[in-house]
Design an enzyme around this catalytic site. Structure first.
Site, mmCIF file in Angstrom:
data_model
loop_
_atom_site.group_PDB
_atom_site.id
_atom_site.type_symbol
_atom_site.label_atom_id
_atom_site.label_comp_id
_atom_site.label_asym_id
_atom_site.label_seq_id
_atom_site.Cartn_x
_atom_site.Cartn_y
_atom_site.Cartn_z
ATOM 1 N N TYR A 1 2.170 13.796 -9.269
ATOM 2 C CA TYR A 1 3.055 13.671 -10.427
ATOM 3 C C TYR A 1 4.393 14.390 -10.253
ATOM 4 O O TYR A 1 5.231 14.340 -11.139
ATOM 5 C CB TYR A 1 2.333 14.131 -11.694
ATOM 6 C CG TYR A 1 1.370 13.097 -12.241
ATOM 7 C CD1 TYR A 1 1.333 11.803 -11.715
ATOM 8 C CD2 TYR A 1 0.498 13.401 -13.275
ATOM 9 C CE1 TYR A 1 0.456 10.854 -12.202
ATOM 10 C CE2 TYR A 1 -0.379 12.452 -13.775
ATOM 11 C CZ TYR A 1 -0.398 11.180 -13.233
ATOM 12 O OH TYR A 1 -1.266 10.236 -13.729
ATOM 13 N N ASP B 1 -4.057 7.585 -4.431
ATOM 14 C CA ASP B 1 -2.981 8.323 -3.754
ATOM 15 C C ASP B 1 -1.627 7.872 -4.303
ATOM 16 O O ASP B 1 -0.672 7.633 -3.555
ATOM 17 C CB ASP B 1 -3.048 8.140 -2.239
ATOM 18 C CG ASP B 1 -2.129 9.106 -1.481
ATOM 19 O OD1 ASP B 1 -1.587 10.032 -2.114
ATOM 20 O OD2 ASP B 1 -1.946 8.918 -0.267
#
Length: 425
Positions: A59, A301
């Site tokens: 993130y 991922d």
């Protein structure tokens, strides 16, 4: 307030059943027939699933929020049907102290639309040999440990880390990569490297470190989880280790089973990821590994980047592609609807109960009375085209743009609250 999802096909305990799901506040109250609620959602012809679980996302927050942030990352997860995610610690600063970990956990809770579980680092900044205080990190909220993006280069450091992780009952989720063998490679050693005249990545960069770590895991008894396995030899090593009783689990990313290095059409940075796309032989081995249980789960991922970081060819581009918003639909379309490699039940298990079980995530990956109302509704009959303009993520770096897919997310609930609905901005 009560809400009933009616007329859908519900994935529960490994089976698909015709049933209604009654939500009361944050919890599932009942699953059955002819249920009534104050609000009715008609799911006719749709799949009602536990919210998907993705144990591998990036993130970029804090420190690289031009790529992604907690809000946009969790919006992307919700659009993909994910209600629980594991966020990697390769941010700035790395959450390597109790204070930093506590701050990240609180920020995740404050800004995230989905449940965000936070990884702590194996080593202080993911590249040194200094091991942080795992007990303090766990107390502050770390759910597992990873240096994802970097392999732990020193065997001695990994050995000590595994011992300490075992003492604290923490999983080490490893990015298996020997940098001396990776040697600044870009694409898999083989077809793509030759065609595009790009530096090759030998499979040994992954497999030698897996072999080393499996021996260390056997010695220490730690739960060793391997991120994004990508080669036939990796699967064989894990299969052998499991047969010997080593506590090892592993994941595969959607792109490594959907694409091979022969699918790279040109020097296109949207096909640059780490590990790189491998050979057809590797792809087949990964699928066999999923089917026989050697590979435990699928994880995206999700690795968003700014457009500028993916322009100008592969040599100067960042590694990684987005995955949250394309995972279910691309996997369902290819492997369930078209090629029938998996049943829908098998695919949903790999994205729900299996990751939750491997990582011991409570209140995730299942639909049952009393559980959190974390639910995803998928339309498996409607076809859509993957378009950059539709992404919630800041990153649009995916090789799947333009693909026509089935399995669109219609609605996602987290703790009984609608956090995504098809057709809304």
């Amino acid at each position: 307030m009560t809400t009933v999802i009616k007329n859908g096909t519900v994935y529960q305990n490994g089976h698909l059943i015709k049933a209604d799901v009654l939500i009361d506040g944050q919890k599932i109250k009942a699953i059955g027939t002819d249920l009534e609620g104050e609000e009715i959602i008609d799911a006719s012809g749709m799949i009602v699933s536990p919210g998907l679980v993705d144990v591998h996302v990036h993130y970029r927050d804090p420190g690289q929020t031009y790529k992604e942030d907690i809000k946009t990352g969790s919006q992307a997860a919700a659009r993909g049907g994910f209600t629980t995610v594991g966020a990697m610690p390769n941010v700035t600063p790395v959450p390597n102290t109790a204070e930093l970990m506590d701050k990240m956990v609180r920020e995740n809770q404050k800004k995230g639309l989905v449940h965000i579980l936070q990884y702590g680092p194996v080593t202080n900044d993911e590249t040194t040999d200094i091991i942080p205080d795992y007990a303090a990190l766990k107390k502050a909220g770390a759910f597992a440990l990873s240096n994802d993006g970097h392999g732990v280069q020193s065997a001695q450091t990994m050995y000590l880390a595994m011992q300490k992780a075992k003492e604290n009952n923490l999983i080490i989720a490893a990015h298996a990569q020997d940098d001396s063998l990776f040697n600044k490679g870009i694409v898999n050693e083989g077809i793509a490297a030759e065609k595009l005249d790009l530096p090759p990545v030998t499979e040994l960069a992954e497999t030698t470190q897996i072999a080393r770590d499996l021996l260390l895991a056997q010695k220490t008894g730690v739960h060793y989880h391997i991120c994004h396995v990508s080669t036939k030899t990796s699967v064989e090593l894990v299969r052998l280790a499991k047969a010997r009783g080593i506590k090892v689990t592993c994941e595969v990313a959607p792109h490594h089973i959907l694409l091979t290095d022969s699918d790279i059409p040109e020097d296109n940075a949207y096909f640059k990821m780490n590990p790189p796309l491998r050979s057809k032989e590797d792809q087949v081995a990964l699928l066999v590994g999923l089917l026989d249980g050697t590979i435990d789960l699928i994880a995206t991922d999700h690795a968003p980047h700014a457009k500028a970081e993916k322009q100008g060819g592969m040599r100067g581009a960042a590694f990684g592609i987005t995955g949250s918003e394309t995972a279910f639909s691309t996997l369902y379309t290819r492997f369930v609807k078209e090629e029938k490699v998996f049943t829908l039940e098998q695919l949903l298990s790999l994205l729900t109960d299996k990751p939750a079980t491997v990582f011991g995530i409570e209140n995730a990956g299942l639909l049952a009375p009393g559980e959190n109302a974390d639910i995803a509704i998928f339309d498996i009959e409607h076809q859509r085209e993957i378009k950059e303009d539709d992404f919630k993520s800041k990153g649009v770096n995916t090789p799947f743009t333009g693909h026509k897919v089935y399995g669109e997310t219609v609605m996602t609930f987290v703790d009984g609250k609608v956090v995504y609905q098809r057709g809304t901005k």
